[in-house]
Design a protein around this motif. Sequence first.
Motif, PDB file in Angstrom:
ATOM      1  N   ARG A  56      -6.338  -7.472   3.379  1.00 60.93           N
ATOM      2  CA  ARG A  56      -5.246  -7.229   4.318  1.00 60.93           C
ATOM      3  C   ARG A  56      -5.195  -5.748   4.672  1.00 60.93           C
ATOM      4  NH1 ARG A  56      -1.491 -10.074   1.243  1.00 60.93           N
ATOM      5  NH2 ARG A  56      -1.290 -12.203   1.932  1.00 60.93           N
ATOM      6  N   THR A  58      -2.565  -4.280   5.321  1.00 60.98           N
ATOM      7  CA  THR A  58      -1.403  -3.779   4.575  1.00 60.98           C
ATOM      8  C   THR A  58      -1.829  -3.269   3.199  1.00 60.98           C
ATOM      9  OG1 THR A  58      -0.067  -5.424   5.712  1.00 60.98           O
ATOM     10  CG2 THR A  58       0.906  -4.403   3.785  1.00 60.98           C
ATOM     11  N   ASP A  59      -2.757  -3.990   2.567  1.00 65.81           N
ATOM     12  CA  ASP A  59      -3.257  -3.538   1.262  1.00 65.81           C
ATOM     13  C   ASP A  59      -3.996  -2.220   1.399  1.00 65.81           C
ATOM     14  OD1 ASP A  59      -2.238  -5.821   0.306  1.00 65.81           O
ATOM     15  OD2 ASP A  59      -4.143  -6.802  -0.167  1.00 65.81           O
ATOM     16  N   TYR A  62      -1.601   0.499   1.917  1.00 67.24           N
ATOM     17  CA  TYR A  62      -0.916   0.840   0.668  1.00 67.24           C
ATOM     18  C   TYR A  62      -1.788   1.752  -0.186  1.00 67.24           C
ATOM     19  CZ  TYR A  62       0.743   0.391  -4.101  1.00 67.24           C
ATOM     20  OH  TYR A  62       1.157   0.680  -5.379  1.00 67.24           O
ATOM     21  N   GLN A  65      -2.242   5.240   1.216  1.00 62.86           N
ATOM     22  CA  GLN A  65      -1.088   6.109   0.977  1.00 62.86           C
ATOM     23  C   GLN A  65      -1.004   6.530  -0.483  1.00 62.86           C
ATOM     24  OE1 GLN A  65       2.545   4.810   3.516  1.00 62.86           O
ATOM     25  NE2 GLN A  65       1.168   3.074   3.454  1.00 62.86           N
TER      26      GLN A  65
ATOM     27  N   ILE B 138       6.835  -6.909   1.200  1.00 64.36           N
ATOM     28  CA  ILE B 138       6.222  -5.879   2.049  1.00 64.36           C
ATOM     29  C   ILE B 138       7.286  -5.103   2.797  1.00 64.36           C
ATOM     30  CG2 ILE B 138       4.881  -5.641   4.196  1.00 64.36           C
ATOM     31  CD1 ILE B 138       2.977  -7.746   3.067  1.00 64.36           C
ATOM     32  N   SER B 141       9.095  -2.355   0.606  1.00 63.18           N
ATOM     33  CA  SER B 141       8.373  -1.183   0.111  1.00 63.18           C
ATOM     34  C   SER B 141       8.125  -0.213   1.260  1.00 63.18           C
ATOM     35  CB  SER B 141       7.039  -1.622  -0.499  1.00 63.18           C
ATOM     36  OG  SER B 141       6.219  -0.497  -0.678  1.00 63.18           O
ATOM     37  N   THR B 144       4.517  -0.072   2.457  1.00 69.49           N
ATOM     38  CA  THR B 144       3.893  -1.201   3.152  1.00 69.49           C
ATOM     39  C   THR B 144       4.731  -1.746   4.301  1.00 69.49           C
ATOM     40  OG1 THR B 144       4.878  -2.695   1.538  1.00 69.49           O
ATOM     41  CG2 THR B 144       2.642  -1.965   1.097  1.00 69.49           C
ATOM     42  N   LYS B 145       5.908  -1.245   4.456  1.00 67.68           N
ATOM     43  CA  LYS B 145       6.808  -1.732   5.508  1.00 67.68           C
ATOM     44  C   LYS B 145       6.089  -1.728   6.854  1.00 67.68           C
ATOM     45  CE  LYS B 145      11.608  -0.689   6.738  1.00 67.68           C
ATOM     46  NZ  LYS B 145      12.276  -1.831   6.122  1.00 67.68           N
ATOM     47  N   ARG B 150       1.344  -0.678  12.687  1.00 74.00           N
ATOM     48  CA  ARG B 150       0.812  -1.574  11.662  1.00 74.00           C
ATOM     49  C   ARG B 150       1.714  -2.793  11.567  1.00 74.00           C
ATOM     50  NH1 ARG B 150       0.943   2.011   7.379  1.00 74.00           N
ATOM     51  NH2 ARG B 150       2.510   0.740   6.397  1.00 74.00           N
TER      52      ARG B 150
END
Lengths: 306, 248
Positions: A56, A58-59, A62, A65, B138, B141, B144-145, B150
């Motif tokens: 993902r 999103t992963d 994460y 960051q 998600i 956080s 990950t927001k 995104r």
Amino acid sequence: MALINQNPEEYYLGPDGVWDSGDESYGNYQFVSIADIINNFMISHVGQDKLITKVRRTDVAYWAQRAIQEFSFDVLPQNKSIEIEVPPGLYMVLPQDYVNYTKLSWTDKGGIERIIYRTDLSSNPEAVTQNAAGEYTFANKKLILKAQSETLTRWNSGSSFPLGGPGGGNWDLTNNPDLLSLYAYGGRFGIDPENAQSNGTFYIDQVNGVIRFSSDIRGRIVTLKYISDGLGSLEDMTVHKFAMDAVVKHIAYSILSTRSNVQEYIVARFKKMASAARRNAKIRLSELKADLMSQVFRNQSKWIKH
Amino acid sequence: MAVSVDTVYQRVLAILNKEQRGYVTPQEFNLFANQAQLDIFEQYFYDINQFGRMPGNDTEFSDMLNILNEKINIFETNAAMTYGGVYWSTPANLYRLGTIVFDNITTSKSLYPVPNTVVTTTTQVEVERINYNEFLYINQSLLTKPTNSRPVFVASTLGYKVYGDAPLVIGVSCNYIKEPSQAAWAYQMVFGEALYNANESTDFELHPSEETELVIKILAFAGLVVKDIGMYQVASQISAQTNQQEKS
């Protein structure tokens, strides 16, 4: 496609067309944004015939960051600083994006920064109110706390400028009981090097989120250099190009190490790669220049007399 | 780039009628045709999954993934999604959703044509699919927001909820595989005989290389209808052989 997307006129004058007016992005070519890192990672490391076949975004975001956070602490150069004039209360509020400090100094008349050293010899504890018998007092089932601890009151008791004013001399223990250097001065068993300086001291009051200074700092211009985690704002979310490879490998390792059914030798390989890249980035970013080093090494021929 | 429905029908009839096995009416043929088309079409996705796990080859025309992608690309299209107040809905002819795309509009200032000209930039970003329970975490956080650069979406039977900095209400489109058109062999009666009507007919949308497979599959279905188990067996056998050859 080349990486520079501005022509020289745009770069030097900025959108308003005025030289050095503050809207330019001078020096931004050395940095790469986190969005670019995430996109590049998705292209280069994720997909068919690659080790990470699917992940993902999103992963990835994460871990990118988190990488910036970790790298901000000990790889990326600190570039955050704030300057204030110390108020009469002898404290400085920690910056909004403060994580830890690297240096605290006061500026003398010549603009030279004099290092202020941290001390562990005082603090600002929570002070409990007691009755005459020494018993704790309560209100609404909670302890009644004093507004300010006696320790801090005494630390700040050098409430008036010492003779000679800020930067002047004639300090004494009556006016400035918090000046540790005075205690060290002329010690019978030799001076304590920790206190053998006259730039003042500070400690960080974590509960209240402030830095507390010794009274000789009152009214001085103080500069705090500190590290953040690089995620405070979108503008912060950049990485120096020297560290880009390390960040990418860190992301890959983080993803593979938290994923099921990845052979341990692959995880170990990426751990080594990430570690080596991180070390390289650290060396690259440590500003080791041959000419500066040779200047420092010229010191070796100096005679030290005992 | 299509398979003529008439060609397939004539071949089916020719093979079926050999040795007077039977006859498939146009109505029956149309039913079998679409069944066969969907059967072949659906198999593409599983084949891609299968071949995706194998090392490909660098030949220009014989890499299986390239071949399959070429067959699927015929149906790949994109269109704007429609917003109904809370949920986004997909185009009516959607068969399989690919990527949801958000047009992220940002503004910046430019030196040209005059200083401080506000410039609007539209960047297309992928909207990532997540499950609703994941969204709850998600979204809580800060690392990950979802953001406009995104975004994420959550699908349900009601439609798609797309989240950026806030729930997104404009600029969402999708890339998807559309449903194959219904193949139809239309005819008009001339002197008691059904004559092919090209204007009313709809060809198969599948890649031309699927013509043989279509004929075989329709024959298998036809074999069941005309109660000729031999025909069914032969057709199935040929189909299996072809599959084995293609996939081994």
